[in-house]
Write a protein that holds these residues in place. Structure first.
Motif, PDB file in Angstrom:
ATOM      1  N   GLU A   1       0.782  -1.158  -0.071  1.00 16.41           N
ATOM      2  CA  GLU A   1       0.074   0.081  -0.167  1.00 16.41           C
ATOM      3  C   GLU A   1       0.948   1.070  -0.121  1.00 16.41           C
ATOM      4  O   GLU A   1       1.915   1.444   0.897  1.00 16.41           O
ATOM      5  N   ARG A   2       0.570   2.233  -0.869  1.00 11.47           N
ATOM      6  CA  ARG A   2       1.058   3.483  -0.850  1.00 11.47           C
ATOM      7  C   ARG A   2      -0.062   4.794  -1.028  1.00 11.47           C
ATOM      8  O   ARG A   2      -1.048   4.130  -0.501  1.00 11.47           O
ATOM      9  N   ALA A   3       0.220   5.546  -1.525  1.00  7.12           N
ATOM     10  CA  ALA A   3      -0.658   6.876  -1.567  1.00  7.12           C
ATOM     11  C   ALA A   3      -1.797   6.729  -2.557  1.00  7.12           C
ATOM     12  O   ALA A   3      -2.343   8.074  -2.725  1.00  7.12           O
ATOM     13  N   SER A   4      -1.725   5.841  -3.411  1.00  3.60           N
ATOM     14  CA  SER A   4      -2.744   5.966  -4.302  1.00  3.60           C
ATOM     15  C   SER A   4      -4.197   5.160  -4.059  1.00  3.60           C
ATOM     16  O   SER A   4      -5.069   5.204  -5.160  1.00  3.60           O
ATOM     17  N   ILE A   5      -4.473   4.941  -2.985  1.00  2.00           N
ATOM     18  CA  ILE A   5      -5.652   4.514  -2.665  1.00  2.00           C
ATOM     19  C   ILE A   5      -6.200   5.248  -1.347  1.00  2.00           C
ATOM     20  O   ILE A   5      -5.387   5.451  -0.516  1.00  2.00           O
ATOM     21  N   GLY A   6      -7.702   5.386  -1.407  1.00  2.00           N
ATOM     22  CA  GLY A   6      -8.107   6.029  -0.192  1.00  2.00           C
ATOM     23  C   GLY A   6      -9.472   5.814  -0.061  1.00  2.00           C
ATOM     24  O   GLY A   6     -10.078   5.086  -1.066  1.00  2.00           O
ATOM     25  N   PRO A   7     -10.493   6.264   0.976  1.00  2.00           N
ATOM     26  CA  PRO A   7     -11.709   5.919   1.100  1.00  2.00           C
ATOM     27  C   PRO A   7     -12.542   6.452  -0.304  1.00  2.00           C
ATOM     28  O   PRO A   7     -12.169   7.307  -0.822  1.00  2.00           O
ATOM     29  N   ALA A   8     -13.506   5.777  -0.559  1.00  2.00           N
ATOM     30  CA  ALA A   8     -14.369   6.313  -1.780  1.00  2.00           C
ATOM     31  C   ALA A   8     -14.938   7.820  -1.311  1.00  2.00           C
ATOM     32  O   ALA A   8     -15.463   7.903  -0.116  1.00  2.00           O
ATOM     33  N   PRO A   9     -15.200   8.321  -2.548  1.00  2.00           N
ATOM     34  CA  PRO A   9     -15.439   9.671  -2.296  1.00  2.00           C
ATOM     35  C   PRO A   9     -16.985   9.546  -2.088  1.00  2.00           C
ATOM     36  O   PRO A   9     -17.779   8.702  -2.478  1.00  2.00           O
ATOM     37  N   ARG A  10     -17.469  10.614  -1.125  1.00  2.00           N
ATOM     38  CA  ARG A  10     -18.976  10.371  -0.937  1.00  2.00           C
ATOM     39  C   ARG A  10     -19.739  11.088  -2.163  1.00  2.00           C
ATOM     40  O   ARG A  10     -19.236  12.033  -2.865  1.00  2.00           O
ATOM     41  N   ALA A  11     -20.898  10.467  -2.513  1.00  2.00           N
ATOM     42  CA  ALA A  11     -21.702  10.841  -3.536  1.00  2.00           C
ATOM     43  C   ALA A  11     -22.241  12.375  -3.335  1.00  2.00           C
ATOM     44  O   ALA A  11     -22.555  12.953  -2.077  1.00  2.00           O
ATOM     45  N   ALA A  12     -22.056  13.167  -4.467  1.00  2.00           N
ATOM     46  CA  ALA A  12     -22.723  14.590  -4.361  1.00  2.00           C
ATOM     47  C   ALA A  12     -23.925  14.604  -4.032  1.00  2.00           C
ATOM     48  O   ALA A  12     -24.934  13.729  -4.382  1.00  2.00           O
TER      49      ALA A  12
END
Length: 351
Positions: free
Chosen positions: A340-351
């Motif tokens: 794991e590196r910095a290219s994954i994160g939590p899914a964005p919240r739907a607008a």
């Protein structure tokens, strides 16, 4: 004057151990009919004098060549070298193969063969005639080329097939492709992503389909639909660009992507950036290969590290030792791992 390592000969070892030249030769070549205490005595002299047996002498002393031949795809290898894009498949192959060969007094030689050529049999015949290898390591796509595997089988040359599960002669080895794709997809799901695409590799590589199977199974296991979330590339940067654009055009809600090569995933990173998406705030990326270049992208890519060196090492070990406990047809699977590196994160919240 102290004797240098280069000057030590088999005759020096024989004199130091007080045995015949034939006895030293049998010990060096792991031959029969040497009493244990004599074998220990010769080995002690070899260690003390720093004797390194000549490969030519070893070959002349018996039926072995003490050479393991590794075959790699010519076209793709030369393209990688010329483009200098940070791939290290051959480096890792040499790392695992050379170190394992050296443990057993062998040498590994790499030959480039064009698997698509109608002259592949002639090329391979020439390499075998020149080198007379004791075993051959086949890498994809050679490992599933029937012309190559049948030729080696007819010649009675032991061989290992990396990236192949097909039935038939040779020792099949895989690098955890399906399991790694499953774990990568699962990790993205844990981060809240539900629209996860994949850029598959070319069909001529079975491992491309194993990765798709792992991704699809993880999606299904978590109740997610994978329909329309796959595109195919050929491992190149250009194909990754085309595939990513097609996926984003077709699926505007896509928030994560797994690429089957570093080059394709780096292309996906550029495409997402061009479309105003921030990685990883808006979009997450996971790659396959983990070649050196992905550590220096912005952001550094999370990647599945393929155990190339370990897999080739296991292949060489089997070829040299001809392990009696090996069951014909059993696939040796060397698990991959997710870095794991910095290219994954939590899914964005739907607008």
């Amino acid at each position: 004057m102290a004797r240098t390592r280069k000057s030590v000969t088999i005759r020096d070892v024989a004199e130091d151990a007080g045995v015949s030249l034939q006895t030293v030769s049998r010990v060096v070549n792991d031959g029969p009919n040497v009493r244990p205490h004599m074998r220990d005595k010769v080995r002690a002299s070899i260690e003390r004098l720093g004797y390194v047996p000549s490969l030519a002498a070893q070959r002349m002393s018996g039926s072995k060549s003490y050479i393991i031949l590794a075959l790699n795809d010519r076209e793709r290898t030369l393209a990688d070298w010329r483009e200098r894009q940070g791939t290290d498949w051959v480096d890792q192959m040499l790392l695992g193969g050379i170190l394992k060969c050296s443990e057993h007094g062998y040498r590994m030689i790499v030959e480039l063969v064009d698997t698509r050529s109608e002259h592949v049999e002639r090329e391979l015949d020439a390499a075998i005639a020149a080198l007379q290898p004791d075993g051959v390591v086949l890498t994809p796509p050679h490992s599933e080329n029937a012309l190559i595997t049948s030729l080696l089988a007819r010649r009675g040359i032991p061989f290992a097939r990396i990236g192949s599960k097909e039935e038939g002669p040779g020792v099949p080895l895989t690098m955890g492709d399906e399991g790694a794709a499953y774990d990568a997809t699962k990790r993205l799901i844990e981060l809240g992503h539900t629209q996860i695409g994949i850029i598959a590799g070319p069909r001529e590589y079975s491992l491309s389909e194993w990765r798709v199977e792992g991704w699809r199974r993880a999606m299904a296991d978590h109740g997610l639909n994978s329909e329309g979330l796959k595109e195919r590339g050929d491992f190149s940067y250009e194909s990754g660009t085309t595939a990513t654009r097609a996926l984003l055009d077709r699926n505007p809600r896509l928030t994560a992507l797994i690429g089957s090569s570093d080059q394709m995933t780096l292309a996906a990173l550029e495409v997402t950036r061009d479309r105003g998406l921030h990685v990883p705030r808006d979009f997450s990326l996971i790659s396959f290969d983990n070649t050196p270049i992905v550590r220096f992208s912005q952001p550094p890519l999370t990647a599945i590290d393929q155990p190339i060196a370990e897999t080739v090492s296991k292949a060489v070990e089997h070829l040299i030792t001809q392990r009696k406990d090996a069951v014909p047809g059993d696939v040796i699977d060397v698990p991959a791992r997710l870095e794991e590196r910095a290219s994954i994160g939590p899914a964005p919240r739907a607008a």
